[in-house]
Motif scaffolding. Sequence first.
Motif, PDB file in Angstrom:
ATOM      1  N   HIS A  28       0.860  -1.200   0.000  1.00 30.45           N
ATOM      2  CA  HIS A  28       0.000   0.000   0.000  1.00 30.45           C
ATOM      3  C   HIS A  28       0.887   1.237   0.000  1.00 30.45           C
ATOM      4  O   HIS A  28       1.256   1.752   1.054  1.00 30.45           O
ATOM      5  CB  HIS A  28      -0.926  -0.001   1.216  1.00 30.45           C
ATOM      6  N   HIS A  30       2.159   5.139  -1.945  1.00 27.31           N
ATOM      7  CA  HIS A  30       1.715   6.330  -2.673  1.00 27.31           C
ATOM      8  C   HIS A  30       2.941   6.989  -3.271  1.00 27.31           C
ATOM      9  O   HIS A  30       3.705   7.649  -2.568  1.00 27.31           O
ATOM     10  CB  HIS A  30       0.970   7.282  -1.739  1.00 27.31           C
ATOM     11  N   LYS A 153      -9.516  -0.320  -5.712  1.00 26.94           N
ATOM     12  CA  LYS A 153      -9.451   0.205  -4.348  1.00 26.94           C
ATOM     13  C   LYS A 153     -10.758   0.909  -4.021  1.00 26.94           C
ATOM     14  O   LYS A 153     -11.245   1.718  -4.810  1.00 26.94           O
ATOM     15  CB  LYS A 153      -8.292   1.219  -4.279  1.00 26.94           C
ATOM     16  N   HIS A 214      -4.987  -0.405   6.723  1.00 31.85           N
ATOM     17  CA  HIS A 214      -4.928   0.519   7.875  1.00 31.85           C
ATOM     18  C   HIS A 214      -5.557  -0.031   9.151  1.00 31.85           C
ATOM     19  O   HIS A 214      -5.729   0.714  10.110  1.00 31.85           O
ATOM     20  CB  HIS A 214      -5.596   1.882   7.561  1.00 31.85           C
ATOM     21  N   ASP A 271       1.995   2.981   3.416  1.00 30.53           N
ATOM     22  CA  ASP A 271       1.029   4.066   3.211  1.00 30.53           C
ATOM     23  C   ASP A 271       1.780   5.404   3.161  1.00 30.53           C
ATOM     24  O   ASP A 271       1.392   6.371   3.808  1.00 30.53           O
ATOM     25  CB  ASP A 271      -0.039   4.071   4.302  1.00 30.53           C
TER      26      ASP A 271
HETATM   27 ZN   LIG Z   1      -3.257   5.031   1.365  1.00 27.97          ZN
END
Ligand SMILES: [Zn+2]
Length: 324
Positions: A28, A30, A153, A214, A271
């Motif tokens: 996960h 970015h 997602k 998360h 993340d």
């Molecule tokens: Zn994220």
Amino acid sequence: MTAPAGRGFVRTVLGDVEPDALGVTYAHEHLIVDSPLIEDRFAHIHLSSVEAAVAEVGECAAVGVSAMVDAMPCAAGRDVVRLAQISRGTGVHVLAATGLHTARYYPGRAWVVEEPADVLAELFRADIEDGIDRYDYGGPVVRRTEHRAGIVKVATIGERLSDAERRVFEAAAAVHRTTGVPILTHCEDGLGAVEQLELFRDLGVPLDRVALSHTDKRPDPAYHRELLSTGATLEYDQALRQPAGEPKGTAWLVAEMVAAGFGDRIVLGTDGARRTLWRTLGGAPGLAWLAAGFVGVLASLGVDEAARRRLFVENPSRVLTFRR
Ligand SMILES: [Zn+2]
């Protein structure tokens, strides 16, 4: 480039690969988050530079990371052309997402709120099968690139799903049914995971095709055992934000769940949509720390090498494989 049929495949932005080709995978990430809205309102997560990403991902590659999932879905700051450049520049496999994020990413985007599930499902399908729009569904023109989405997602806020969120989940379930795309979800503050799984079950999605992100924001072992018992995968990604020795931190939770027999249902990510986490942007500890430092913390808590390999290699490879 298409992998041989039968064994399933993983769809990266540069083509389809055998599941075994992924290797150490961050589940996960970015790498690019860029739009005028992001720049104005969420500057702390604004990540626009291919050069910076190549440097940061390059540090990960240097410690053995060979695949990453970029978790930014449609029209929320995704840029698949830049993701492909990052993948080419580092040799790291990058998977792009279709789907939709939480409502806060879409002020003024009426279609995100108003269009029915079947229309959304067709937009997702086209990202997965035909190629992601180089304008990221900013409209009115759509120009499909050669880079296709490897996950869908979807996201919820809180423990009661809104009708708008349900509609997006229906679209994800539909496109999963027709394409076999793996599903990754966002659980705001780690909540809503039980409700998400109930909805997917009602929609006929096998829960072993779903990974929930998360949830380590809620490090309650009973909550995690309940979720993992369904066959779903949990994606833990809070480790880079926690001080060393955090008593109920992500490493502790991983060790608890591995000891409870769920070591084949957990994947890990950073993340890393925070400029302050990127070493190459002056932050700390850097995305590479998950593979370089966190593994040592896991080892110190008794998570052995075979278990660590499941977390970083075998589980993501299975979860990210297209299967109907
Ligand atoms: Zn994220």
